[in-house]
Design an enzyme around this catalytic site. Structure first.
Site, PDB file in Angstrom:
ATOM      1  N   GLY A 207      51.894   3.946  24.551  1.00  0.00           N
ATOM      2  CA  GLY A 207      50.555   4.368  24.143  1.00  0.00           C
ATOM      3  C   GLY A 207      49.731   3.213  23.605  1.00  0.00           C
TER       4      GLY A 207
ATOM      5  N   THR B 103      49.939   4.824  12.939  1.00  0.00           N
ATOM      6  CA  THR B 103      51.206   5.320  13.456  1.00  0.00           C
ATOM      7  C   THR B 103      51.061   5.795  14.911  1.00  0.00           C
ATOM      8  OG1 THR B 103      53.071   6.746  12.948  1.00  0.00           O
ATOM      9  CG2 THR B 103      50.890   7.695  12.623  1.00  0.00           C
TER      10      THR B 103
ATOM     11  N   ASP C 253      60.196  -6.176  13.782  1.00  0.00           N
ATOM     12  CA  ASP C 253      60.962  -5.340  14.706  1.00  0.00           C
ATOM     13  C   ASP C 253      60.663  -5.744  16.140  1.00  0.00           C
ATOM     14  OD1 ASP C 253      61.941  -3.960  12.621  1.00  0.00           O
ATOM     15  OD2 ASP C 253      60.666  -2.199  12.854  1.00  0.00           O
TER      16      ASP C 253
ATOM     17  N   MET D 123      60.584   9.223  19.212  1.00  0.00           N
ATOM     18  CA  MET D 123      61.908   8.903  19.752  1.00  0.00           C
ATOM     19  C   MET D 123      62.382   9.982  20.702  1.00  0.00           C
ATOM     20  SD  MET D 123      63.445   7.313  16.257  1.00  0.00           S
ATOM     21  CE  MET D 123      62.449   8.300  15.177  1.00  0.00           C
TER      22      MET D 123
ATOM     23  N   GLY E 258      53.791   0.520  14.198  1.00  0.00           N
ATOM     24  CA  GLY E 258      53.164   1.725  13.655  1.00  0.00           C
ATOM     25  C   GLY E 258      52.963   1.618  12.162  1.00  0.00           C
ATOM     26  N   ASP E 259      53.380   2.660  11.462  1.00  0.00           N
ATOM     27  CA  ASP E 259      53.300   2.681  10.007  1.00  0.00           C
ATOM     28  C   ASP E 259      54.709   2.560   9.434  1.00  0.00           C
ATOM     29  OD1 ASP E 259      51.558   3.550   7.506  1.00  0.00           O
ATOM     30  OD2 ASP E 259      53.500   4.563   7.375  1.00  0.00           O
TER      31      ASP E 259
ATOM     32  N   LYS F 190      66.501  -3.502  15.801  1.00  0.00           N
ATOM     33  CA  LYS F 190      67.775  -2.857  16.096  1.00  0.00           C
ATOM     34  C   LYS F 190      67.886  -2.708  17.601  1.00  0.00           C
ATOM     35  CE  LYS F 190      66.882  -0.567  11.899  1.00  0.00           C
ATOM     36  NZ  LYS F 190      65.486  -0.278  11.701  1.00  0.00           N
TER      37      LYS F 190
ATOM     38  N   PRO G 219       0.826  -1.214   0.000  1.00  0.00           N
ATOM     39  CA  PRO G 219       0.000   0.000   0.000  1.00  0.00           C
ATOM     40  C   PRO G 219       0.861   1.266   0.000  1.00  0.00           C
ATOM     41  CG  PRO G 219      -0.061  -1.077   2.166  1.00  0.00           C
ATOM     42  CD  PRO G 219       0.711  -1.972   1.265  1.00  0.00           C
ATOM     43  N   ALA G 220       2.054   1.204   0.565  1.00  0.00           N
ATOM     44  CA  ALA G 220       2.929   2.387   0.591  1.00  0.00           C
ATOM     45  C   ALA G 220       4.360   1.932   0.344  1.00  0.00           C
ATOM     46  CB  ALA G 220       2.825   3.084   1.940  1.00  0.00           C
TER      47      ALA G 220
ATOM     48  N   PRO H 118      50.338   0.239  16.834  1.00  0.00           N
ATOM     49  CA  PRO H 118      51.071   0.522  18.065  1.00  0.00           C
ATOM     50  C   PRO H 118      51.218  -0.657  19.011  1.00  0.00           C
ATOM     51  CG  PRO H 118      48.846   1.339  18.231  1.00  0.00           C
ATOM     52  CD  PRO H 118      48.986   0.802  16.850  1.00  0.00           C
TER      53      PRO H 118
HETATM   54  N1  SAH Z   1      56.979   3.434  12.445  1.00  0.00           N
HETATM   55  C1  SAH Z   1      56.618   3.746  13.815  1.00  0.00           C
HETATM   56  C2  SAH Z   1      57.629   4.635  14.479  1.00  0.00           C
HETATM   57  C3  SAH Z   1      58.964   3.984  14.676  1.00  0.00           C
HETATM   58  S1  SAH Z   1      60.076   5.022  15.522  1.00  0.00           S
HETATM   59  C4  SAH Z   1      55.234   4.396  13.815  1.00  0.00           C
HETATM   60  O1  SAH Z   1      54.712   4.732  12.767  1.00  0.00           O
HETATM   61  O2  SAH Z   1      54.672   4.534  14.901  1.00  0.00           O
HETATM   62  C5  SAH Z   1      59.850   4.504  17.187  1.00  0.00           C
HETATM   63  C6  SAH Z   1      59.171   5.576  17.997  1.00  0.00           C
HETATM   64  O3  SAH Z   1      57.770   5.522  17.807  1.00  0.00           O
HETATM   65  C7  SAH Z   1      59.342   5.410  19.485  1.00  0.00           C
HETATM   66  O4  SAH Z   1      60.572   5.942  19.925  1.00  0.00           O
HETATM   67  C8  SAH Z   1      58.185   6.221  20.013  1.00  0.00           C
HETATM   68  O5  SAH Z   1      58.459   7.594  19.969  1.00  0.00           O
HETATM   69  C9  SAH Z   1      57.119   5.940  18.988  1.00  0.00           C
HETATM   70  N2  SAH Z   1      56.221   4.862  19.405  1.00  0.00           N
HETATM   71  C10 SAH Z   1      55.975   3.720  18.771  1.00  0.00           C
HETATM   72  N3  SAH Z   1      55.069   2.983  19.440  1.00  0.00           N
HETATM   73  C11 SAH Z   1      54.722   3.687  20.524  1.00  0.00           C
HETATM   74  C12 SAH Z   1      53.829   3.493  21.619  1.00  0.00           C
HETATM   75  N4  SAH Z   1      53.089   2.397  21.720  1.00  0.00           N
HETATM   76  N5  SAH Z   1      53.728   4.456  22.553  1.00  0.00           N
HETATM   77  C13 SAH Z   1      54.448   5.579  22.466  1.00  0.00           C
HETATM   78  N6  SAH Z   1      55.310   5.820  21.463  1.00  0.00           N
HETATM   79  C14 SAH Z   1      55.453   4.893  20.506  1.00  0.00           C
END
Ligand code: SAH
Length: 483
Positions: free
Chosen positions: A419, A338, A254, A390, A309-310, A276, A49-50, A231
């Site tokens: 973090g 990242t 890493d 860093m 991270g990235d 490293k 109907p609708a 992270p």
């Molecule tokens: N490729 C990574 C960065 C590598 S350099 C990215 O994109 O996140 C490494 C640095 O990343 C550390 O010295 C710190 O400054 C930062 N980092 C990476 N993981 C972290 C976390 N869980 N908490 C805080 N700082 C972080």
């Protein structure tokens, strides 16, 4: 139907092209079914109907036929299939009974008892489909399974299926025997063709398949996936990273990559830590990583180079790709979340804010030889957020440079250690006391430093882990007076 037994249903895929399907009901459920039916190129007729806001234009554009407001038996005359979607159980029952009398399959939405056909939960990748049914016993379970499959199945599968369609007759002609064809598909599905499809290179994917078909390339070409692991919290891995990890032969990771993330990778993938170490020779390590990647890829392996991270943010990902390109080794890049993005989110610090920061700078506190040099005057300008990676040592230098170039010593900072991880700590204060506080709280790597007005939001907006440790302002004033 008894409460205890769910029927075992017979699965079937219907070719509905040009075939009439009658849908009774005009609401949002009907709209969803109609959309799926049109995808299957069915000839859809509607009784309601609708009409829902998505259905009305379809009628106007003559994509579907609106037969009228109420159901009548003769509307079943041309139908192959019937779907009753009204919220009136009585209407649904009348439709189902009429369909049953005619021996037409009928689906009644949310009523397995009235229905002779049930619509499965689906996972779709192009022409490839997975249909899931619990026989009406537990639709939630079927849906749960569907969600799991959605995350696991790569988007490139649709394109792959399409490619197989175009090559079908050639595959049959070239490999008439089933065992040979099976072996071909096994080789073709090793993930390399999918990686080519993911990067949008259909021609390369077709060439790979053709080469495989002609067996020009009996040992598979290895390749490298450069993957960002985020992270540390495995929930922050991308779906693509997860899929690639599931396909890896070897993982070069890493030290920063968490055990929880590694646990998600294919069980029998070899894992090699190539991190490293502090005080080690970074360049020699980097050269060794390049050599290892190249050697493994040359041996036909799918190498996943997994980075925290990235990979393109302070990850030396660019250098690694240059080394691969120089050796003509295939690669792909899967981005990761990242640290700046992850730490900010988990500390409740918006990196931009209309009132406080219109730009974002991503910097390193370390350089090849010691403390980084930046355009400090530019960094001291207001209205921006500065994120230092860093940044555990050299904080004094950093503070002195920024304040020396005019950034007020009262500018907020936040130091985020680990973090997004359960042991996350956030230390918040003002620039004046940054080095003192970092020392007092014995901040360890990995830690990220955020400098700018937005850093003050950590005290107001924090939601994850412990509340930020906030500085005592007196020392800040002391420093400001001295400066
Ligand atoms: N490729 C990574 C960065 C590598 S350099 C990215 O994109 O996140 C490494 C640095 O990343 C550390 O010295 C710190 O400054 C930062 N980092 C990476 N993981 C972290 C976390 N869980 N908490 C805080 N700082 C972080």
């Amino acid at each position: 139907m008894q409460d205890t037994a769910a029927p075992t249903l017979f699965p079937l895929f219907l070719d509905l092209r040009g075939r009439r399907v009658l849908v009774v009901g005009g609401g949002s459920v009907a709209a969803r079914k109609v959309t799926a039916l049109l995808e299957a190129q069915a000839d859809v007729a509607l009784v309601a109907p609708a009409l829902d806001a998505t259905l009305a234009p379809l009628v106007r554009m003559q994509r579907i036929t609106h037969l009228g407001a109420t159901f009548a038996r003769h509307q079943l005359d041309d139908a192959w299939l019937v779907i009753a979607t009204t919220d009136d159980p009585l209407v649904n029952r009348v439709v189902a009974e009429a369909a049953n009398t005619r021996r037409l399959w009928v689906n009644v939405v949310d009523d397995a008892e009235l229905a002779s056909a049930q619509l499965p939960a689906r996972v779709q990748r192009g022409p490839l489909q997975i249909a899931i049914s619990s026989g009406g016993a537990a639709p939630m379970l079927a849906r749960h399974l569907r969600e799991q499959l959605e995350t696991q199945l790569d988007d490139s599968l649709g394109a792959l299926a399409q490619l197989f369609v175009t090559l079908r007759s050639r595959i049959r002609a070239r490999l008439p025997e089933l065992p040979a064809r099976r072996a071909f598909f096994r080789r073709a599905l090793d993930g390399r063709v999918q990686a080519q499809l993911r990067r949008g290179d259909i021609d390369a994917a077709r060439e790979s398949l053709e080469a495989e078909l002609e067996q020009i390339n009996p040992t598979p070409r290895g390749r490298v996936s450069l993957v960002g692991a985020g992270p540390g919290d495995p929930g922050l891995l991308t779906l693509r990273a997860l899929r690639v990890l599931n396909d890896a032969d070897v993982i070069l990771h890493d030290r920063l990559v968490s055990a929880e993330v590694l646990a998600l990778a294919r069980r029998d993938a070899q894992r090699i830590e190539v991190g490293k170490r502090v005080g080690g020779n970074h360049d020699a390590t980097q050269q060794r990583i390049h050599a290892l990647m190249i050697e493994l890829a040359r041996a036909g392996k799918h190498v996943v180079r997994l980075k925290g991270g990235d990979p393109f943010v302070f990850g030396r990902g660019g250098e690694e790709l240059q080394a691969l390109r120089a050796q003509d080794i295939d690669y792909e890049v899967v981005p990761g979340i990242t640290a700046a993005v992850a730490c900010a989110a988990h500390a409740g610090i918006p990196l931009t804010h209309r009132a406080h920061a219109q730009s974002l700078r991503i910097l390193t506190a370390q350089a090849k030889a010691g403390e980084a040099e930046h355009d400090w005057a530019a960094l001291a300008q207001p209205g921006q957020t500065r994120v230092f990676y860093m940044g555990v040592s050299g904080l004094e230098h950093l503070r002195d440079k920024l304040v020396g170039h005019g950034l007020p010593a009262s500018t907020p900072f936040a130091l985020i250690e680990n973090g997004s991880l359960p042991q996350q700590r956030v230390i918040a204060g003002t620039l004046a006391t940054l080095p003192v506080l970092a020392r007092e709280h014995a901040v360890q790597a990995p830690a990220l430093l955020i400098v700018g007005e937005v850093a003050a939001f950590a005290t107001e907006l924090h939601w994850f882990g412990a509340a930020p440790l906030v500085a005592n302002d007196a020392r800040c004033r002391d420093f400001a007076r001295a400066a």
